[in-house]
Design an enzyme around this catalytic site. Structure first.
Site, mmCIF file in Angstrom:
data_model
loop_
_atom_site.group_PDB
_atom_site.id
_atom_site.type_symbol
_atom_site.label_atom_id
_atom_site.label_comp_id
_atom_site.label_asym_id
_atom_site.label_seq_id
_atom_site.Cartn_x
_atom_site.Cartn_y
_atom_site.Cartn_z
ATOM 1 N N THR A 45 0.818 -1.215 0.000
ATOM 2 C CA THR A 45 0.000 0.000 0.000
ATOM 3 C C THR A 45 0.848 1.259 0.000
ATOM 4 O OG1 THR A 45 -1.876 -1.072 1.089
ATOM 5 C CG2 THR A 45 -1.692 1.322 1.331
ATOM 6 N N CYS A 46 1.843 1.320 0.864
ATOM 7 C CA CYS A 46 2.624 2.545 1.015
ATOM 8 C C CYS A 46 3.205 3.007 -0.313
ATOM 9 C CB CYS A 46 3.749 2.357 2.025
ATOM 10 S SG CYS A 46 4.847 3.782 2.128
ATOM 11 N N GLY A 118 -1.432 -16.073 -1.293
ATOM 12 C CA GLY A 118 -1.083 -17.018 -0.235
ATOM 13 C C GLY A 118 -2.223 -17.277 0.733
ATOM 14 N N VAL A 182 -6.026 11.614 8.854
ATOM 15 C CA VAL A 182 -4.863 11.855 8.000
ATOM 16 C C VAL A 182 -5.220 11.774 6.517
ATOM 17 C CG1 VAL A 182 -2.596 10.979 7.330
ATOM 18 C CG2 VAL A 182 -3.230 11.079 9.749
ATOM 19 N N ASP A 306 -0.185 -3.148 9.219
ATOM 20 C CA ASP A 306 -1.587 -2.759 9.362
ATOM 21 C C ASP A 306 -2.483 -3.911 9.776
ATOM 22 O OD1 ASP A 306 -0.742 -0.298 8.531
ATOM 23 O OD2 ASP A 306 -1.881 -0.251 6.663
ATOM 24 N N HIS A 439 21.015 28.982 12.044
ATOM 25 C CA HIS A 439 20.140 30.125 11.761
ATOM 26 C C HIS A 439 20.446 30.642 10.352
ATOM 27 C CE1 HIS A 439 17.946 33.884 12.398
ATOM 28 N NE2 HIS A 439 18.989 34.509 11.842
#
Length: 462
Positions: A45-46, A118, A182, A306, A439
């Site tokens: 998915t990613c 599988g 998200v 997941d 900076h």
């Protein structure tokens, strides 16, 4: 069924997404004989339907916004619109390059890669299209798919999932996005940049509701400024086709109409019909239950990504897969502190965090033991140059470590690496304050916030 490989692998992995391929790569690196089984494309998915393509769309949207707003930087430019076919080519080229690289990595580590569907056939085997693959240990990593609600059918036409949205052949004139987490706010952000009239429907009281409430409010303010509409605190009731699009009705009777409805209420585990329950694997609502070492109740089976009820993030899958491989190779990996995992929502502006929220800290330590400090990016030179607004909020246990860092603003996702170190090394504000930050950078905003929390603010009011 015969084991055509005529061998017993040390590790058989079902699923080639983030968790599965990370376990394969690390396991092979540690000398394990690994078989990796994937029915679609390596990367899961990613790579193909999540992190990578959505961030490509968001970057294309950022470029569009920069073209529209170039004049405020003294640059003459014109925005002539979105060529969605060209956007998809850019996105797909990014995916293709990473996909080829990942295929090369798996081959170079001598992982046995098996394409096919599988099915867990025993505590030590997976059947793949008529072939039995045996292993001393099996890792389940079959991932997730977009969820819907009872009675709400995702048809891929006017009612779509994030998978459909990633290949949509047009920029919709208007869109309702169901879900303000998200996925929902990222698509809201990208589509608004492309020119879509967007409305987000979130049943809870804030956008990105799992984040610190201050971050949610800052994002809501930014979305209002961008013209992204949202309705909070009322749940979805029904959706129906109209002559020109979709009408959504909420529980309070309020209705919204748009060309498309994107269902973005989260993702659910892929586990049905794969033999898990038949082999005695403990489950809950489709998720595989594991301990802190990703072990299931069956000694020869682990699970990651997941598929298990942890944070649904690719980098969590990486870490879980690596943990399993190292455990099986005889190392002693440390369990994952999920609070210490960096979290980024890549909308405009970005929302990034690590650690716990102020509310959670008060719940754990007591309200009188928690100190919170906000540093406004208006005091940060680089943020001024970029014309981004936002804040960095620190949550500290009184006289102790920083336990939460919550950031809102463009490019804040790039600052979460140091925030992760601050949380995970249990840093005191004074320890961070003595570090010198370059900076002008946005990174120095983290340093300035810790200077203020340590009682010696520089470019902020005490």
């Amino acid at each position: 069924m015969a084991n055509d490989a005529s061998t017993v692998f040390d590790l058989v992995i079902l699923g080639g997404g983030s968790g599965g391929y990370a376990a394969a790569l690390r396991g092979a690196q540690l000398g394990l004989d690994v078989a990796l089984i994937e029915k679609n494309k390596l990367g899961g998915t990613c790579l193909h339907n999540g992190c990578i393509p959505t961030k490509a769309l968001l970057h294309a949207g950022e470029v569009a916004d920069q073209a529209r707003e170039a004049e405020q930087f003294g640059v003459k430019a014109s925005f002539e619109g979105i060529d969605i076919k060209a956007v998809h080519k850019y996105k797909d080229d990014v995916i293709s390059g990473l996909y080829k690289g990942l295929q090369g990595l798996v081959a170079s580590r001598k992982v046995t890669y098996i394409e096919g569907t599988g099915h867990l056939s025993s505590p030590t085997s997976v059947d793949v299209d008529g072939r039995r693959v045996e292993g001393r240990h099996v890792l389940l990593a079959t991932g997730s798919v977009p969820k819907s609600l009872p009675g709400l059918e995702i048809d891929g036409n006017r009612i779509i999932s994030s998978d459909h949205a990633l290949t949509l052949d047009r920029v919709p004139e208007s869109a309702i996005i169901l879900g303000g987490g998200v996925i929902g706010v990222e698509f809201a952000s990208a589509w608004k940049s492309f020119g879509t009239d967007v409305t987000v429907i979130e049943g809870l009281k804030h956008l990105v509701p799992v984040e610190d409430e201050n971050s949610s409010k800052l994002l809501e303010r930014a979305f209002r400024k961008r013209g992204i509409k949202f309705n909070l605190g009322t749940f979805f009731q029904s959706a129906e086709y109209t002559d020109s699009g979709v009408k959504v009705t909420l529980a309070d009777g309020k209705t919204f109409e748009a060309e498309v409805l994107l269902v973005a209420i989260g993702r659910g585990p892929v586990s049905a019909g794969l033999g898990y329950e038949e082999q005695g694997v403990a489950m809950d609502r489709g998720y595989v239950l594991v301990d802190e070492y990703m072990r299931t109740n069956v000694p020869t089976i682990s699970a990651v990504g997941d598929l298990v009820p942890t944070l649904q993030l690719a980098h969590v899958g990486f870490a879980e897969g690596i943990l399993v491989a190292e455990r099986l190779a005889g190392l002693k990996p440390v369990p994952i502190d999920y609070d210490g995992v960096p979290r980024v929502t890549y909308c405009h502006p970005e929302v990034a965090s690590v650690g716990i929220t102020e509310a959670k800290a008060k719940e754990i330590y007591g309200a009188d033991k928690v100190v919170a400090l906000k540093y406004n990016l208006a005091g940060n030179g680089k943020s001024k140059i970029l014309k981004t607004a936002g804040e960095i909020k620190l949550v500290q246990v009184k006289d102790g470590a920083v336990v939460g860092v919550h950031m809102v603003g463009d490019r804040m996702g790039e600052q979460v690496g140091e925030a992760q170190l601050i949380y995970n090394w249990e840093a005191l504000p004074a320890e961070v304050a003595q570090l010198i930050h370059a900076h002008p950078t946005q990174n120095e905003a983290l340093g300035e916030a810790h200077l203020a929390l340590a009682g010696k603010p520089l470019h902020s009011h005490d």
